[in-house]
Each structure stands twice: as structure tokens, then as C-alpha cells.
Design a protein around this motif. Structure first.
Motif, short mmCIF file in Angstrom:
data_model
loop_
_atom_site.label_atom_id
_atom_site.label_comp_id
_atom_site.label_asym_id
_atom_site.label_seq_id
_atom_site.Cartn_x
_atom_site.Cartn_y
_atom_site.Cartn_z
N GLY A 95 0.86 -1.18 0.00
CA GLY A 95 0.00 0.00 0.00
C GLY A 95 0.89 1.23 0.00
N ILE A 96 0.48 2.29 -0.70
CA ILE A 96 1.34 3.48 -0.77
C ILE A 96 0.63 4.76 -0.37
N ALA A 97 -0.68 4.76 -0.24
CA ALA A 97 -1.41 5.95 0.19
C ALA A 97 -2.72 5.51 0.83
N TYR A 98 -3.19 6.33 1.76
CA TYR A 98 -4.37 5.99 2.54
C TYR A 98 -5.62 6.68 2.02
N THR A 99 -5.51 7.97 1.66
CA THR A 99 -6.66 8.73 1.19
C THR A 99 -6.30 9.49 -0.08
N PRO A 100 -6.77 9.10 -1.25
CA PRO A 100 -7.53 7.87 -1.50
C PRO A 100 -6.60 6.66 -1.42
N PRO A 101 -7.15 5.50 -1.12
CA PRO A 101 -6.30 4.31 -1.00
C PRO A 101 -5.66 3.93 -2.33
N GLN A 102 -4.35 3.69 -2.27
CA GLN A 102 -3.59 3.32 -3.46
C GLN A 102 -2.60 2.22 -3.12
N VAL A 103 -2.35 1.37 -4.09
CA VAL A 103 -1.39 0.27 -3.94
C VAL A 103 -0.44 0.29 -5.13
N MET A 104 0.64 -0.46 -4.97
CA MET A 104 1.57 -0.61 -6.08
C MET A 104 2.12 -2.03 -6.09
N GLU A 108 14.29 2.00 -13.76
CA GLU A 108 15.64 1.70 -14.24
C GLU A 108 15.80 0.19 -14.43
N GLY A 109 16.66 -0.19 -15.34
CA GLY A 109 16.91 -1.61 -15.59
C GLY A 109 16.35 -2.04 -16.92
N PRO A 110 16.62 -3.26 -17.29
CA PRO A 110 16.23 -3.73 -18.62
C PRO A 110 14.73 -3.82 -18.86
N ASP A 111 13.92 -4.18 -17.86
CA ASP A 111 12.49 -4.37 -18.10
C ASP A 111 11.72 -4.34 -16.78
N ASN A 112 11.82 -3.23 -16.04
CA ASN A 112 11.18 -3.09 -14.74
C ASN A 112 10.05 -2.07 -14.83
N HIS A 113 8.90 -2.42 -14.24
CA HIS A 113 7.71 -1.58 -14.33
C HIS A 113 7.05 -1.48 -12.96
N LEU A 114 6.60 -0.29 -12.59
CA LEU A 114 5.87 -0.06 -11.35
C LEU A 114 4.43 0.28 -11.71
N VAL A 115 3.49 -0.51 -11.20
CA VAL A 115 2.08 -0.33 -11.48
C VAL A 115 1.42 0.26 -10.23
N ILE A 116 0.76 1.40 -10.39
CA ILE A 116 0.05 2.04 -9.29
C ILE A 116 -1.44 1.94 -9.54
N GLY A 117 -2.16 1.47 -8.53
CA GLY A 117 -3.61 1.32 -8.65
C GLY A 117 -4.35 2.12 -7.62
N LEU A 118 -5.48 2.70 -8.03
CA LEU A 118 -6.38 3.41 -7.12
C LEU A 118 -7.48 2.44 -6.72
N VAL A 119 -7.64 2.21 -5.44
CA VAL A 119 -8.57 1.21 -4.94
C VAL A 119 -10.00 1.75 -5.06
N THR A 120 -10.84 1.01 -5.80
CA THR A 120 -12.23 1.42 -6.05
C THR A 120 -13.25 0.58 -5.29
N GLY A 121 -12.81 -0.54 -4.76
CA GLY A 121 -13.70 -1.42 -4.00
C GLY A 121 -12.89 -2.39 -3.17
N ILE A 122 -13.41 -2.76 -2.00
CA ILE A 122 -12.70 -3.67 -1.10
C ILE A 122 -13.65 -4.77 -0.63
N HIS A 123 -13.22 -6.02 -0.80
CA HIS A 123 -13.95 -7.18 -0.29
C HIS A 123 -13.23 -7.67 0.97
N LEU A 124 -13.97 -7.89 2.05
CA LEU A 124 -13.44 -8.49 3.27
C LEU A 124 -14.26 -9.73 3.56
N ARG A 125 -13.59 -10.85 3.75
CA ARG A 125 -14.31 -12.08 4.08
C ARG A 125 -14.90 -11.93 5.48
N ASP A 126 -16.18 -12.25 5.61
CA ASP A 126 -16.90 -12.01 6.87
C ASP A 126 -16.24 -12.64 8.08
N ASP A 127 -15.68 -13.85 7.93
CA ASP A 127 -15.07 -14.51 9.09
C ASP A 127 -13.78 -13.85 9.54
#
Length: 194
Positions: free
Chosen positions: A46-55, A137-156
């Protein structure tokens, strides 16, 4: 021991991954022209809380990255210790178009906010819209950043109004071929907690 990465480390195995440990595993699910894909990435967080973002970072151009570029969405499935073998199976190099859900016998469900599959029984799933892909940097390195639009939590996994990781024991990646599982947690109050 001290070494500069440009000069090499002189050890039989690269210690870099073992230094940055434990790392959470993002089990990334995607869908695009060739079908559904599921693959684990241990350079994830995770990289940010508001709005939630991951990488997550992809070394080399893989199906996950290609699918995200085409669809603009992906889901991050949390890996429980009980799913370690299935997760490991999905880490293989398979021909494009291979459905790792089917390959590993993993039930899939549809996401709600994005057109993407998710691991049906994952303890938690983060539905993400692509924020950006950065070429690193490097021959083939990529950083993907996503903005979280929905969260599923298993009830248990919800206990006393909190998401309780001891219910599913998250799997983490260490160095080399080593993994860890979280079985014990403790709480510490911050100095400014009133």
C-alpha cells in the motif's frame, strides 16, 4: 561485508530480496483479450491511505502487465497461508492465455467496481483502477500504481469491528525461496495516542 550492486556481491545468491523482508504478496488478477490471469508479486504494498492506493512491481513484461495496459484495471487478492500451494502454482511461466485460476483449481468471482476476476475465497481483495505505470531503471522493470475502487473483506475475518489477520494467517515472501506466515501479532500505542 559491503558491496556496491554495480560490482556484484560475490555470494552464491543475491541477498537483495532477503534484506527487504518479509514482503506482502499481491496476488494480482487481471482480464484482457486472451482471458483471465492470476500471478503473485512480492514487490507489492500500500502506498497511500486517502484515497487508498497500492503498487506492485513487475520485472519483465508479463501477462499481468499486458492485461492491465489493455483493461486499465486489476485486483489484488490477499494470500492466506492455506492457499500457499495454489499461489506458488500460479507463479509459473505459462503460455499467454493460460487461466491460472483453472490451472490451480481456484474459484473465481467477479469484481463489483471493475470488469475483472478475483479469488472468490480470498480474505481480502482490493479492486483497482490503473493510476499509472512507471518505467523503472533496468532492462524491463515496471511499477504499477492502482487506485482502490472497491474492497472485499471475508466475513469470518472481521472480529470486533476489525479486520483480523490471525483468522487467515497472511503469507509473506522472504529471500530466495523462503516464505513466512503471520501467526502472532502485538499492539503498541503511539506516543501521541490520547
Amino acid at each position: 561485508m559491503f558491496y556496491q550492486p554495480k560490482d556484484g556481491h560475490g555470494l552464491p545468491h543475491n541477498p537483495f530480496n532477503a534484506i527487504i523482508t518479509p514482503r506482502p504478496i499481491g496476488w494480482i488478477s487481471t482480464r484482457a483479450g486472451r482471458g483471465d490471469n492470476l500471478a503473485p508479486y512480492s514487490f507489492f504494498n500500500g502506498i497511500a491511505y486517502t484515497p487508498p492506493q497500492v503498487m506492485f512491481a513487475s520485472t519483465a513484461r508479463k501477462d499481468s502487465l499486458n492485461n492491465i495496459e489493455q483493461s486499465g484495471v486489476f485486483a489484488v487478492n490477499v494470500v492466506a497461508h492455506a492457499r500457499r500451494e495454489a499461489m506458488n502454482l500460479t507463479s509459473g511461466s505459462y503460455p499467454p492465455g493460460t487461466d491460472e485460476f483453472e490451472l490451480a483449481g481456484i474459484a473465481k468471482a467477479e469484481c463489483v467496481t471493475i470488469p475483472c476476476p478475483r479469488v472468490a475465497d480470498a480474505p481480502a481483495v482490493l479492486e483497482c483502477r490503473l493510476g499509472r505505470i512507471l518505467r523503472l531503471e533496468g532492462p524491463d522493470n515496471h511499477l504499477v500504481i492502482g487506485l482502490v475502487t472497491g474492497i472485499h473483506l471475508r466475513d469470518d475475518c472481521i472480529v470486533g469491528g476489525r479486520f483480523d489477520i490471525t483468522r487467515f494467517q497472511p503469507l509473506a515472501r522472504c529471500g530466495y525461496r523462503d516464505y513466512a506466515v503471520v501467526r502472532e501479532v502485538f499492539e503498541m500505542a503511539r506516543p501521541d495516542d490520547g
